[in-house]
Scaffold this active site. Sequence first.
Site, PDB file in Angstrom:
ATOM      1  N   TYR A 121       0.815  -1.219   0.000  1.00 33.17           N
ATOM      2  CA  TYR A 121       0.000   0.000   0.000  1.00 33.17           C
ATOM      3  C   TYR A 121       0.847   1.266   0.000  1.00 33.17           C
ATOM      4  O   TYR A 121       0.440   2.294  -0.541  1.00 33.17           O
ATOM      5  CB  TYR A 121      -1.004  -0.016   1.175  1.00 33.17           C
ATOM      6  CG  TYR A 121      -2.206  -0.841   0.795  1.00 33.17           C
ATOM      7  CD1 TYR A 121      -3.293  -0.259   0.160  1.00 33.17           C
ATOM      8  CD2 TYR A 121      -2.199  -2.223   0.964  1.00 33.17           C
ATOM      9  CE1 TYR A 121      -4.364  -1.025  -0.261  1.00 33.17           C
ATOM     10  CE2 TYR A 121      -3.261  -2.998   0.551  1.00 33.17           C
ATOM     11  CZ  TYR A 121      -4.348  -2.395  -0.065  1.00 33.17           C
ATOM     12  OH  TYR A 121      -5.405  -3.156  -0.495  1.00 33.17           O
ATOM     13  N   GLU A 175      -8.690  -7.201   3.856  1.00 43.21           N
ATOM     14  CA  GLU A 175      -7.957  -8.257   3.142  1.00 43.21           C
ATOM     15  C   GLU A 175      -7.351  -9.267   4.122  1.00 43.21           C
ATOM     16  O   GLU A 175      -7.337 -10.462   3.852  1.00 43.21           O
ATOM     17  CB  GLU A 175      -6.897  -7.634   2.219  1.00 43.21           C
ATOM     18  CG  GLU A 175      -7.571  -7.012   0.996  1.00 43.21           C
ATOM     19  CD  GLU A 175      -6.794  -5.900   0.310  1.00 43.21           C
ATOM     20  OE1 GLU A 175      -5.548  -5.845   0.468  1.00 43.21           O
ATOM     21  OE2 GLU A 175      -7.422  -5.067  -0.376  1.00 43.21           O
TER      22      GLU A 175
HETATM   23  C1  HEM Z   1      -6.231   2.277  -1.626  1.00 45.95           C
HETATM   24  C2  HEM Z   1      -5.520   1.707  -2.581  1.00 45.95           C
HETATM   25  C3  HEM Z   1      -6.116   0.908  -3.713  1.00 45.95           C
HETATM   26  C4  HEM Z   1      -7.244   1.095  -4.436  1.00 45.95           C
HETATM   27  C5  HEM Z   1      -8.293   2.204  -4.286  1.00 45.95           C
HETATM   28  C6  HEM Z   1      -7.303   0.036  -5.405  1.00 45.95           C
HETATM   29  C7  HEM Z   1      -8.321  -0.142  -6.331  1.00 45.95           C
HETATM   30  C8  HEM Z   1      -8.437  -1.215  -7.175  1.00 45.95           C
HETATM   31  C9  HEM Z   1      -9.538  -1.463  -8.067  1.00 45.95           C
HETATM   32  C10 HEM Z   1     -10.749  -0.548  -8.274  1.00 45.95           C
HETATM   33  C11 HEM Z   1      -9.330  -2.633  -8.709  1.00 45.95           C
HETATM   34  C12 HEM Z   1     -10.220  -3.311  -9.741  1.00 45.95           C
HETATM   35  C13 HEM Z   1     -11.095  -4.327  -9.046  1.00 45.95           C
HETATM   36  C14 HEM Z   1     -12.017  -5.033 -10.017  1.00 45.95           C
HETATM   37  O1  HEM Z   1     -11.523  -5.817 -10.834  1.00 45.95           O
HETATM   38  O2  HEM Z   1     -13.217  -4.755  -9.989  1.00 45.95           O
HETATM   39  C15 HEM Z   1      -8.061  -3.125  -8.226  1.00 45.95           C
HETATM   40  C16 HEM Z   1      -7.483  -4.267  -8.667  1.00 45.95           C
HETATM   41  C17 HEM Z   1      -6.179  -4.590  -8.387  1.00 45.95           C
HETATM   42  N1  HEM Z   1      -5.348  -3.948  -7.512  1.00 45.95           N
HETATM   43 FE1  HEM Z   1      -5.779  -2.406  -6.376  1.00 45.95          FE
HETATM   44  N2  HEM Z   1      -6.222  -0.748  -5.268  1.00 45.95           N
HETATM   45  C18 HEM Z   1      -5.453  -0.249  -4.251  1.00 45.95           C
HETATM   46  C19 HEM Z   1      -4.275  -0.751  -3.778  1.00 45.95           C
HETATM   47  C20 HEM Z   1      -3.583  -1.761  -4.395  1.00 45.95           C
HETATM   48  C21 HEM Z   1      -2.298  -2.227  -3.985  1.00 45.95           C
HETATM   49  C22 HEM Z   1      -1.504  -1.738  -2.782  1.00 45.95           C
HETATM   50  C23 HEM Z   1      -1.919  -3.176  -4.852  1.00 45.95           C
HETATM   51  C24 HEM Z   1      -0.610  -3.908  -4.824  1.00 45.95           C
HETATM   52  C25 HEM Z   1       0.253  -3.836  -5.787  1.00 45.95           C
HETATM   53  C26 HEM Z   1      -2.998  -3.345  -5.792  1.00 45.95           C
HETATM   54  C27 HEM Z   1      -3.031  -4.256  -6.815  1.00 45.95           C
HETATM   55  C28 HEM Z   1      -4.137  -4.587  -7.543  1.00 45.95           C
HETATM   56  C29 HEM Z   1      -4.191  -5.686  -8.491  1.00 45.95           C
HETATM   57  C30 HEM Z   1      -3.050  -6.624  -8.817  1.00 45.95           C
HETATM   58  C31 HEM Z   1      -5.465  -5.692  -9.027  1.00 45.95           C
HETATM   59  C32 HEM Z   1      -5.991  -6.604 -10.127  1.00 45.95           C
HETATM   60  C33 HEM Z   1      -5.714  -5.870 -11.424  1.00 45.95           C
HETATM   61  C34 HEM Z   1      -5.729  -6.759 -12.628  1.00 45.95           C
HETATM   62  O3  HEM Z   1      -6.511  -7.702 -12.691  1.00 45.95           O
HETATM   63  O4  HEM Z   1      -4.923  -6.440 -13.510  1.00 45.95           O
HETATM   64  N3  HEM Z   1      -3.982  -2.464  -5.483  1.00 45.95           N
HETATM   65  N4  HEM Z   1      -7.547  -2.259  -7.297  1.00 45.95           N
END
Ligand code: HEM
Length: 264
Positions: free
Chosen positions: A211, A253
């Site tokens: 994060y 999580e």
């Molecule tokens: C407050 C911080 C964060 C927000 C608001 C956020 C938001 C999101 C959202 C909206 C999605 C799409 C979910 C869906 O498929 O409907 C997502 C997916 C994802 N997020 Fe985050 N995220 C955050 C932090 C992180 C962090 C720290 C990581 C670590 C590297 C991360 C890695 C990912 C990954 C790997 C996916 C899947 C994307 C894919 O399928 O290519 N996120 N996140």
Amino acid sequence: MTNTINSPSTYFTTTLKDTIEYSQTKTISKVLFKDNNTQYTLLCLAKGREIKEHTSTRNATITAIEGLGILTLEGREIILTPGVFIFLPANTIHAVRATENLSFMLTLSEHLQAKSGVSQKTVDIVKSTAPMLKKRGKQITTRMYEIMFHNHPEVKKQFDMSAQANGSQPAKLANAVYGYASHIDNLEALKSTVETIAHRHVKTHVQPEQYAIVGESLLQAMKDVLGDAATDEVMTAWTEAYEILAEVFIKREQQIYSSSPAVL
Ligand code: HEM
């Protein structure tokens, strides 16, 4: 009895042994320093005195300085002798009894989970950025991924890079950021969004320490894209707001990783 020796704006030093005093009729409590987050108190209990079972809403530490006593911590007895250090998470039931004259330092500190949320000032500032984020959100998140993948290429393997190339992932993140800016004072409204994202994160093995990486990349991207509109005030508010949002995700999580029911 509470007796504030010092509330300094700069450093100060004192010799605890010279500050210690005992009374047969009361527990002596001297607050050495206090601010909005932490309070450092010297407690002196004459032989035979006790502090009955109680809890604190703040995290606490106890460092025994002189004498002998017993700390009862959720039913377990811990001997307090000089040099013993104990950490008590908020809401732990404890009691103290002095078997000899006993002095210890008590530190009480706010902990993040006890925080009900961000300050009203931060809420107002973050909310005021919502229209700007609606308009330029995708530009910001596209830049955010660019910064993150450049500085931390190791995280790339967690992402579906085709969703980066076609812009769908930056669009989803932009929506989430905009949603948060609009509902920062009503996180309940974001519950189902948080659930979806948290489950996706768990599937892609997102870890708590990541994060900070996303946070620094997102804040830098805001600066890059918003330019002069990213004032110090806006950046400070978003730094605080991001930390709170990250805490919400990390907590949820952790629960999903250990398969427990939903709580927001
Ligand atoms: C407050 C911080 C964060 C927000 C608001 C956020 C938001 C999101 C959202 C909206 C999605 C799409 C979910 C869906 O498929 O409907 C997502 C997916 C994802 N997020 Fe985050 N995220 C955050 C932090 C992180 C962090 C720290 C990581 C670590 C590297 C991360 C890695 C990912 C990954 C790997 C996916 C899947 C994307 C894919 O399928 O290519 N996120 N996140």
